[in-house]
Design a protein around this motif. Structure first.
Motif, PDB file in Angstrom:
ATOM      1  N   GLY A  39       0.777  -1.233   0.000  1.00 54.60           N
ATOM      2  CA  GLY A  39       0.000   0.000   0.000  1.00 54.60           C
ATOM      3  C   GLY A  39       0.811   1.286   0.000  1.00 54.60           C
ATOM      4  N   VAL A  40       2.149   1.184  -0.043  1.00 53.26           N
ATOM      5  CA  VAL A  40       2.977   2.402  -0.084  1.00 53.26           C
ATOM      6  C   VAL A  40       3.892   2.358  -1.305  1.00 53.26           C
ATOM      7  N   PRO A  41       3.372   2.687  -2.468  1.00 55.24           N
ATOM      8  CA  PRO A  41       4.176   2.525  -3.689  1.00 55.24           C
ATOM      9  C   PRO A  41       5.183   3.660  -3.877  1.00 55.24           C
ATOM     10  N   ILE A  42       6.236   3.690  -3.032  1.00 56.60           N
ATOM     11  CA  ILE A  42       7.162   4.817  -3.122  1.00 56.60           C
ATOM     12  C   ILE A  42       8.130   4.702  -4.288  1.00 56.60           C
ATOM     13  N   PHE A  43       8.448   3.487  -4.693  1.00 53.43           N
ATOM     14  CA  PHE A  43       9.470   3.333  -5.733  1.00 53.43           C
ATOM     15  C   PHE A  43       9.057   4.016  -7.026  1.00 53.43           C
ATOM     16  N   LYS A  44       7.841   3.710  -7.466  1.00 55.20           N
ATOM     17  CA  LYS A  44       7.343   4.249  -8.717  1.00 55.20           C
ATOM     18  C   LYS A  44       7.326   5.780  -8.644  1.00 55.20           C
ATOM     19  N   LYS A  45       6.808   6.281  -7.527  1.00 52.29           N
ATOM     20  CA  LYS A  45       6.701   7.734  -7.364  1.00 52.29           C
ATOM     21  C   LYS A  45       8.080   8.385  -7.428  1.00 52.29           C
ATOM     22  N   ARG A  46       9.018   7.812  -6.664  1.00 51.62           N
ATOM     23  CA  ARG A  46      10.358   8.396  -6.615  1.00 51.62           C
ATOM     24  C   ARG A  46      11.057   8.291  -7.962  1.00 51.62           C
TER      25      ARG A  46
END
Ligand code: HEC
Ligand code: HEC
Ligand code: HEC
Ligand code: HEC
Ligand code: HEC
Ligand code: HEC
Ligand code: HEC
Ligand code: HEC
Ligand code: HEC
Length: 468
Positions: A281-288
């Motif tokens: 639920g925390v898709p940080i990779f794609k965002k970063r």
């Protein structure tokens, strides 16, 4: 037993007339066969089958799908569950109302999901393995396509898994059709068709229940080496430090000679000793990655470094590194293995400036279900000196390492020319490398002392690599 006794009596009487005998005998044996098998079933189970062994017995579900209610007696008698009663698994049947009141079932998938637990009672080990699998993680995430037990085993017709059927009967083929097609004409598929069990099918390399993402971990490599026990020594004959090559190169890279290759830079937690994964639920990779790669041309060196810095600030300070690995670009290519004479042996395929495998680069992290999430990286990153030197533990295959390897390679080639010449060359070459190293070390020491960091140990990742 009583039936048998009566039949025997009849048989004795009939044998008095030789002509009737042949026909009677065959009737007798037929009757015995049907009776003996059916007799293995309990009365209760026979009662269920009275109604359910009717072809075309089906119901409409709330979503308008049809659900077949047909269970074949003959198939059930051939199945591994023939000694079970229907009610061992269908314990919720209410005799008084059954078949008279319409059962409310939303969809086939919903029905299957609600019945999966049944298998746990008798197959705890397989159930547990399955629960740790990528397939099960996908189901928990809400995937409607990932397999449940019954997608691979129909409990009413399942036969012993020791029976080796045609390869198309492997349950994996239905959902991974393209890969199955590739496999069926590769070196193992063909061997399996002609020689059977010795050659691997899907589950022998991937495991049947504990299926994991293919490109992480050593699971598949370990499977290969479990059958090809001498592979390391056989390669060592011509490939220096074969174990290290095996750690950095997926087997199909050399054994699927027609495949395209790429470098996979994996975000790796050096302290925990495993692939970094996204939290649920925390898709940080794609965002970063998207933020760092505004132009969408792939991450350049600066963007890659800043991304790495961000991951290192999250937790476990400073433990996230990049690990390089060569792999083939698609799952299909991974299943196009050829016989050994076609495998790649030419060192220049990799140890040469501009070598093909280094022309495509991706960065990956594991998603919560274990599958890789990828983002493109510009290939120049591999050859950029700053990238390799300025990040602690940055471990890439390309770039300066390749240059060093070129020297080593030259040694191998020169080995053929003659010992005296070789000796001189080695001396000269190592002096040159030593001088370069010395200069680099001096420069680094100057830099670290100015920053007050008394540390010129090799980075953690490098030392771990060289232990392997
Ligand atoms: C008299 C005929 C009859 C007998 C005997 C019978 N069934 Fe059924 N069964 C039906 C019919 C009709 C339906 C469909 C009911 C509906 O519309 O939902 C059904 C539905 C089912 C279903 C699907 C719905 C559900 O409740 O999950 C299962 C499973 C099932 N039967 C198993 C059994 C088992 C096990 C037995 C023996 C213990 C058995 N049946 C005996 C007629 C029968
Ligand atoms: C080893 C456990 C097991 C045994 C034994 C078994 N079943 Fe089932 N059966 C299941 C499971 C699990 C499903 C659901 C499969 C699915 O969802 O695809 C099912 C599905 C069914 C269905 C279709 C309706 C539904 O809910 O999907 C019928 C009808 C049925 N069984 C009847 C029988 C009868 C009759 C027998 C005995 C001859 C029997 N079963 C024996 C496990 C079993
Ligand atoms: C993706 C397909 C797949 C799924 C899902 C699956 N199986 Fe299997 N299963 C297989 C295959 C393939 C084999 C044969 C394995 C082999 O030959 O090593 C097997 C073998 C088995 C065996 C016999 C061999 C052994 O290891 O003891 C049992 C029992 C079994 N499965 C039960 C289950 C149960 C229970 C579930 C659900 C929790 C399940 N399976 C889910 C594919 C699957
Ligand atoms: C009531 C106990 C029971 C339940 C519940 C049960 N099984 Fe079985 N299962 C057995 C028995 C007994 C065997 C035969 C064991 C053997 O041959 O070693 C078997 C064998 C198997 C095999 C083949 C094993 C082999 O070695 O070839 C598979 C696959 C299997 N079951 C799958 C399932 C699935 C899927 C479910 C859930 C729908 C299920 N079973 C539910 C008792 C059960
Ligand atoms: C000889 C061992 C072997 C056999 C047999 C095998 N695989 Fe694979 N499989 C691999 C390897 C190796 C990879 C690539 C792993 C990597 O990236 O290093 C792979 C990758 C995969 C992937 C991931 C593809 C992707 O897009 O990343 C899937 C799915 C897969 N296999 C399914 C199957 C299925 C289904 C079968 C049977 C038809 C099968 N495999 C047979 C070794 C095998
Ligand atoms: C009911 C459909 C279904 C069956 C049957 C099935 N799979 Fe899968 N599998 C999926 C889905 C959906 C995914 C996730 C999407 C993808 O990666 O293709 C997946 C993913 C995978 C992956 C991971 C791919 C990756 O990215 O590394 C492997 C490996 C795999 N399956 C192997 C197998 C093997 C081996 C079998 C047989 C024992 C099997 N599957 C049977 C549906 C299935
Ligand atoms: C750098 C390329 C390369 C890599 C990586 C590689 N191989 Fe090979 N392999 C070869 C070549 C080339 C041959 C043929 C050698 C010969 O015939 O002299 C070969 C031969 C083999 C053979 C046949 C051995 C024999 O002598 O009969 C097997 C089995 C094999 N490899 C398995 C593997 C496995 C398993 C892996 C991964 C762990 C792997 N290989 C990784 C290039 C490679
Ligand atoms: C279940 C055992 C088994 C597993 C697992 C397995 N293999 Fe094989 N492999 C065989 C058999 C059997 C053959 C055909 C006989 C032979 O040449 O040894 C074969 C043949 C080969 C060959 C051709 C050898 C030649 O002489 O031309 C290569 C290359 C190979 N395997 C590589 C691999 C790789 C890479 C993996 C893992 C991704 C793998 N194998 C996994 C059993 C296995
Ligand atoms: C498919 C690509 C590929 C092929 C073909 C290949 N290599 Fe390599 N080689 C690599 C990679 C990648 C590394 C880096 C491994 C590492 O550092 O973990 C490496 C590392 C090395 C090393 C350093 C090993 C060590 O101990 O650090 C030497 C020496 C080497 N290769 C020589 C060769 C020779 C000689 C050949 C031909 C017989 C060859 N390689 C074929 C990709 C390849």
């Amino acid at each position: 037993m009583k039936g048998l006794w009566i039949m025997n009596k009849t048989f004795q009487r009939l044998t008095q007339n030789g002509l009737i005998m042949a026909g009677a005998l065959s009737l007798f044996t037929l009757g015995m066969a049907a009776q003996a098998d059916d007799g293995d079933l309990s009365e209760e189970t026979k009662a269920c089958l009275e109604c359910h062994d009717k072809k075309g017995l089906e119901i409409k579900l709330e979503n308008q799908e049809t659900l077949s209610l047909h269970v074949s007696t003959n198939a059930f008698l051939e199945s591994v569950h023939k000694d079970n009663d229907c009610t061992d698994c269908h314990s919720d049947i209410d005799e008084t109302s059954h078949g008279k009141i319409k059962t409310l079932i939303k969809s086939r998938r919903e029905n299957s999901l609600s019945k999966q637990d049944v298998c746990r009672d008798c197959h705890k080990k397989n159930y547990k393995q399955y629960e740790d699998s990528l397939h099960s993680a996908l189901v928990k995430e809400g995937s409607k396509d990932a397999p449940l037990c019954f997608d691979c085993h129909d409990p009413h017709v399942q036969r012993s898994v020791k029976i080796v059927g045609p390869i198309a009967e492997t349950p994996c083929a239905r959902c991974h059709e393209d890969i199955f097609k590739a496999y069926s004409t590769d070196v193992h598929g063909l061997e399996r068709i002609t020689k059977g069990k010795a050659a691997p099918i899907c589950a022998d390399c991937h495991k049947a229940h504990d299926v994991k993402a293919a490109s992480f971990g050593d699971g598949i490599k370990d499977s290969c080496l479990a059958c090809h026990k001498d592979a390391v020594t056989q390669h060592q004959d011509w490939l220096p430090n074969a174990a290290r090559h095996f750690a950095a190169i997926s087997c199909p890279v050399c054994h699927a000679p027609g495949a395209q290759r790429r470098v996979n830079l994996r975000l790796y937690d050096n302290v925990a000793g495993r692939q970094v994964s996204e939290k649920s639920g925390v898709p940080i990779f794609k965002k970063r990655a998207e933020a760092a790669d505004a132009s969408s041309l792939g991450l350049d060196e600066r963007a890659l470094l800043s991304l790495l810095k961000e991951f290192n600030q999250d937790e476990a300070q400073g433990s996230t590194v990049l690990r390089g690995r060569l792999e083939v670009r698609s799952g299909i290519e991974a299943h196009q293995l050829s016989e050994k004479s076609k495998a790649i042996k030419d060192c220049n395929t990799c140890h040469q400036a501009g070598a093909e495998p280094f022309q495509s680069v991706t960065l990956t992290i594991a998603s919560p279900d274990g599958r890789p999430i990828r983002h493109g990286v510009q290939k120049a990153v591999l050859t950029s000196l700053t990238a390799t030197e300025s990040v602690r533990g940055f471990y890439a295959i390309g770039g300066t390492r390749i240059k060093l390897l070129d020297y080593l390679l030259l040694l191998v080639v020169l080995g053929a020319i003659g010992v005296p010449l070789l000796h001189m060359t080695i001396k000269r070459m190592f002096r040159k490398i030593r001088e370069q190293d010395e200069a680099a070390r001096l420069a680094q020491r100057a830099q670290t002392s100015s920053q007050g960091l008394p540390d010129d140990r090799p980075s953690a990742d490098e030392s771990q690599q060289s232990r392997s």
